[in-house]
Design an enzyme around this catalytic site. Structure first.
Site, PDB file in Angstrom:
ATOM      1  N   LYS A  11       0.856  -1.205   0.000  1.00  0.00           N
ATOM      2  CA  LYS A  11       0.000   0.000   0.000  1.00  0.00           C
ATOM      3  C   LYS A  11       0.883   1.243   0.000  1.00  0.00           C
ATOM      4  O   LYS A  11       2.039   1.212   0.429  1.00  0.00           O
ATOM      5  CB  LYS A  11      -0.950   0.023   1.203  1.00  0.00           C
ATOM      6  N   ALA A 101      10.682  -2.724   5.575  1.00  0.00           N
ATOM      7  CA  ALA A 101      10.742  -1.524   6.442  1.00  0.00           C
ATOM      8  C   ALA A 101      10.734  -0.255   5.594  1.00  0.00           C
ATOM      9  O   ALA A 101      11.595   0.604   5.711  1.00  0.00           O
ATOM     10  CB  ALA A 101      11.960  -1.562   7.362  1.00  0.00           C
ATOM     11  N   ALA A 102       9.746  -0.167   4.726  1.00  0.00           N
ATOM     12  CA  ALA A 102       9.735   0.860   3.695  1.00  0.00           C
ATOM     13  C   ALA A 102       8.536   1.790   3.772  1.00  0.00           C
ATOM     14  O   ALA A 102       8.422   2.714   2.973  1.00  0.00           O
ATOM     15  CB  ALA A 102       9.750   0.170   2.328  1.00  0.00           C
ATOM     16  N   ALA A 105       3.814  -1.358   4.098  1.00  0.00           N
ATOM     17  CA  ALA A 105       3.020  -2.393   4.778  1.00  0.00           C
ATOM     18  C   ALA A 105       3.366  -3.809   4.316  1.00  0.00           C
ATOM     19  O   ALA A 105       2.499  -4.678   4.233  1.00  0.00           O
ATOM     20  CB  ALA A 105       1.522  -2.125   4.606  1.00  0.00           C
ATOM     21  N   SER A 108       2.522  -6.382   7.018  1.00  0.00           N
ATOM     22  CA  SER A 108       1.069  -6.426   7.249  1.00  0.00           C
ATOM     23  C   SER A 108       0.344  -7.174   6.129  1.00  0.00           C
ATOM     24  O   SER A 108      -0.589  -7.940   6.378  1.00  0.00           O
ATOM     25  CB  SER A 108       0.508  -5.009   7.335  1.00  0.00           C
ATOM     26  N   THR A 109       0.768  -6.953   4.888  1.00  0.00           N
ATOM     27  CA  THR A 109       0.087  -7.615   3.773  1.00  0.00           C
ATOM     28  C   THR A 109       0.389  -9.117   3.769  1.00  0.00           C
ATOM     29  O   THR A 109      -0.453  -9.931   3.391  1.00  0.00           O
ATOM     30  CB  THR A 109       0.395  -6.921   2.417  1.00  0.00           C
ATOM     31  N   ASP A 141      -2.310  -1.886  10.063  1.00  0.00           N
ATOM     32  CA  ASP A 141      -2.485  -1.889   8.603  1.00  0.00           C
ATOM     33  C   ASP A 141      -3.061  -3.195   8.070  1.00  0.00           C
ATOM     34  O   ASP A 141      -3.409  -3.278   6.890  1.00  0.00           O
ATOM     35  CB  ASP A 141      -1.131  -1.669   7.904  1.00  0.00           C
TER      36      ASP A 141
END
Ligand code: ATP
Length: 317
Positions: A11, A101-102, A105, A108-109, A141
């Site tokens: 996302k 770590a960008a 997410a 989370s995905t 997220d």
């Protein structure tokens, strides 16, 4: 079926406003989240033993109990012990394409994909909102990543309100491979620097979160007007991340000066910077220009587009 292969999209934040503190220690946020075509592939396989195992092709991603995909599987095993006993253990393979770590997410995905995969594998028949509720216990997220598309996210980010879906806005994403920004650091620093302007009254907090529904960017999304959307991009966390990370600031400035860029912003807590375009050709051209302007192999560049869905099944066996 013994295995499901799932597509888990990243996302970007089209909008991120920090409103105030919550009693649970998190921030009260108003965000607009957008799924993009850059995605990981997650394979979830039933095994004959009773263990949960995670594999990943990316060296920076842990494969132990701290992996969000592992936590999602553990949660399902705890919630549905009979199904876990009946169908046995789980083998989860993550083919990581989303930078780690960008602010995209990525973890989370992956967790969202595991929830959807196990629901199908164990024939649980959970509704989207039940999956989102389970996801909210893993991370703010995760609920959005289950359903995806375009949505307003308030509260910690877990209260979702879908918006008309945007497809075919093109995006260039830029991230230095070795540069990571801790989400916890970004929010903590924001609180230290700007906490005195937080909304304190509970009613005012709710009113401010609700105001996003009638904001300019939401109107532009209803009109599906990419130019207007790009003009209204916003991210409060840029106020702490850009001064602390000159490389991120440099990317923002370079994008802003490229022809064809409708708008540019940092995603989430960074350090990924993205720019929006009307055509894929313009996006590819700007990607090339940036590659020429910054001769640093550490810089990763991706062309993607907005998509209208979250987790999708690619195949099942
Ligand atoms: P968000 O936008 O939700 O803040 P992010 O894109 O900034 O997330 P992630 O890619 O999720 O960050 O990674 C954050 C940290 O989580 C990583 O440093 C990594 O060690 C850990 N992690 C745990 N599980 C995963 C996973 N499945 N994929 C990527 N990172 C993971």
């Amino acid at each position: 079926m013994h295995s499901y292969s799932l597509i888990a999209p990243a996302k970007i934040n089209l909008y991120l406003e920090i409103i105030g503190d919550r009693p649970d220690g998190y921030h009260e946020l108003a965000m607009i989240l957008q799924s993009i075509s850059l995605a990981d592939r997650i394979d979830v396989l039933s095994t004959n033993n009773d263990s949960i195992r995670v594999h990943c092709n990316h060296p920076q991603v842990p494969t132990d109990k701290s992996n969000l995909a592992y936590k999602a599987a553990e949660l399902m095993a705890r919630q549905f012990p009979e199904a876990f006993a009946k169908y046995g253990g789980l083998e989860i393979s993550i083919n990581k394409q989303i930078p780690v770590a960008a602010g995209l997410a990525g973890g989370s995905t992956n967790a969202a994909a595991v929830l959807v995969g196990i629901d199908l594998l164990w024939k649980l028949g959970l509704t989207q909102s039940e999956l989102e509720e389970l996801g909210a216990t893993l991370g703010s997220d995760v609920p959005f990543c289950v359903s995806g598309g375009t949505a307003i996210a308030t509260g910690r980010g877990e209260q979702l309100s879908p918006l008309p879906s945007l497809d075919n806005i093109y995006i260039v994403l830029a991230k230095y491979r070795s540069l990571e920004v801790s989400t916890a650091w970004a929010y903590k620093t924001y609180r230290q620097e700007f906490g005195n302007s937080y909304v304190r009254d509970t009613n005012d907090l709710v009113a401010r979160a609700n105001a996003v529904h009638s904001g300019e960017i939401v109107k532009a999304i209803f009109e599906r007007d990419a130019r207007k959307i790009a003009e209204k991009l916003h991210n409060d966390l840029e106020r702490v991340v850009l001064p602390a990370y000159p490389q991120v600031l440099q990317l923002r400035e370079i994008f802003a000066n490229q022809e064809g860029v409708l708008g540019t912003m940092m995603s989430g807590s960074g350090p990924t910077v993205f720019a929006l375009f009307e055509s894929e050709q313009q996006a590819e051209q700007v990607k090339l220009h940036i590659r020429e302007a910054i001769s640093n192999e550490d810089l990763e560049l991706f062309v993607a587009r907005t998509i209208t869905h979250g987790i999708q099944v690619a195949s099942s066996v």
